[in-house]
Design an enzyme around this catalytic site. Sequence first.
Site, short mmCIF file in Angstrom:
data_model
loop_
_atom_site.label_atom_id
_atom_site.label_comp_id
_atom_site.label_asym_id
_atom_site.label_seq_id
_atom_site.Cartn_x
_atom_site.Cartn_y
_atom_site.Cartn_z
N HIS A 216 31.46 20.88 -2.38
CA HIS A 216 32.78 20.53 -2.92
C HIS A 216 33.85 21.56 -2.54
O HIS A 216 34.26 22.41 -3.32
CB HIS A 216 32.76 20.24 -4.42
CG HIS A 216 32.01 21.17 -5.31
ND1 HIS A 216 32.20 22.54 -5.32
CD2 HIS A 216 31.09 20.92 -6.28
CE1 HIS A 216 31.43 23.08 -6.24
NE2 HIS A 216 30.75 22.13 -6.82
N GLY A 249 41.46 12.97 -7.24
CA GLY A 249 42.80 13.28 -7.70
C GLY A 249 42.85 14.35 -8.77
O GLY A 249 43.94 14.74 -9.19
N ASP A 275 29.99 13.98 -6.91
CA ASP A 275 29.66 14.96 -7.97
C ASP A 275 29.62 14.24 -9.31
O ASP A 275 30.00 14.78 -10.36
CB ASP A 275 30.67 16.10 -7.98
CG ASP A 275 30.18 17.32 -8.77
OD1 ASP A 275 28.95 17.43 -8.99
OD2 ASP A 275 31.02 18.14 -9.18
N LEU A 308 36.55 21.66 -15.67
CA LEU A 308 36.03 20.41 -15.11
C LEU A 308 34.52 20.49 -15.02
O LEU A 308 33.95 21.51 -14.60
CB LEU A 308 36.61 20.16 -13.72
CG LEU A 308 38.06 19.70 -13.63
CD1 LEU A 308 38.51 19.63 -12.18
CD2 LEU A 308 38.25 18.35 -14.30
#
Length: 387
Positions: A216, A249, A275, A308
């Site tokens: 990522h 986003g 993910d 997150l």
Amino acid sequence: MPNLTAYLAADLFDGATRHRDAAVLVEGDTILGVVGPGGVPEGAATVDLGAGLLAPGFVDVQVNGGGGALLNSAATVEGIRTICTAHARYGTTALLPTLITDTPAVTEAAIAATRDAIAAGVPGCLGIHLEGPHLSVARKGAHNPGYIRPMDEADLERLLSTGLDHVLTTVAAETVPPAQIARLTAAGVQVAIGHSDASYETVMAAFNAGARGVTHLFNAMSQLGHRNPGVVGAALDSTDSWCGIIPDGLHVHPAAIANALRAKRAPGRIFIVTDAMSTIGTSMTEFELNGRVITRENGKLTLDDGTLAGSDLDMIGAIRFMTRAVGIGLDETLRMASLYPAQFMGIERTHGRLAPGARADFVHLTDDLDIGAVYIGGERQHFAPLA
């Protein structure tokens, strides 16, 4: 020709080229080739998919969960089957169930469950991705810092003896030295750098030792600075590295994705990962990871402190975001969802293409980029209605 079927499509993308009014020929679970309207052999069964686009099935190398199951807490054959089924609904025909940093016992259970799932023929289960525990605490993200530790000989031997054909592990370049990376890659384990605060030079040394890319891109890693290029700078600069990216986003701004795509030195490329967590295909509003509650709100998954914690993203949603928000052409976006992750894993002969010898894994997309049909190994997948 009882086992030969021709799937007809008004528009077909084989992973490299568009074809109009073409058909993909399938025998059993294998693609024989793509032919024009007059090339279908006499006696072959035909399935007319009509309008829309036929394309290679999507390959996702970072899937933590789906359908209410999280690999960390559902390290069983049925848990993996639930995850694979949840993502197949959105066009993913091959994936790596991904274990977030956990204890050695849970790690061993996840490896064994993956091995058993493949032996049981669970559609879509390709291997395993072990994301941690050999990461940087400074860049831990949602990983439990209490489980993060250096790689010792027992850890290394565990990775070398999984009995799986496809193993990916994410490590921090400052935690796992080049000698350990070289041992892993020499044995066929794919190594990616992630959750790392390493310098440009340390990451390039990891790439030189055999690490294939980064996990990522932009998230949980040292950023691109003008004097310290960090993990991001090394990933974009190295021609040998591949980069997963989460296009939801929330994890990466569309402009950052577009800039990275322009900057990435080939032949290594940027590809899509979700993910995804257990929320995919469910109405769940919260779940647990390592005893910590993760909340789902408006497509965003966070710990109590706002960190997150994975994504609420499916692959067809990622494709829509790439084409509509980032402005990438559909063909290139489809490559990012199929061919490029297959190349990253070294399985492009059998995945990510509609070509002779490839597995008959493909998706039929509507003109609005919804999923019309999904085939894995030549078998159409059927899904229960979402609650």
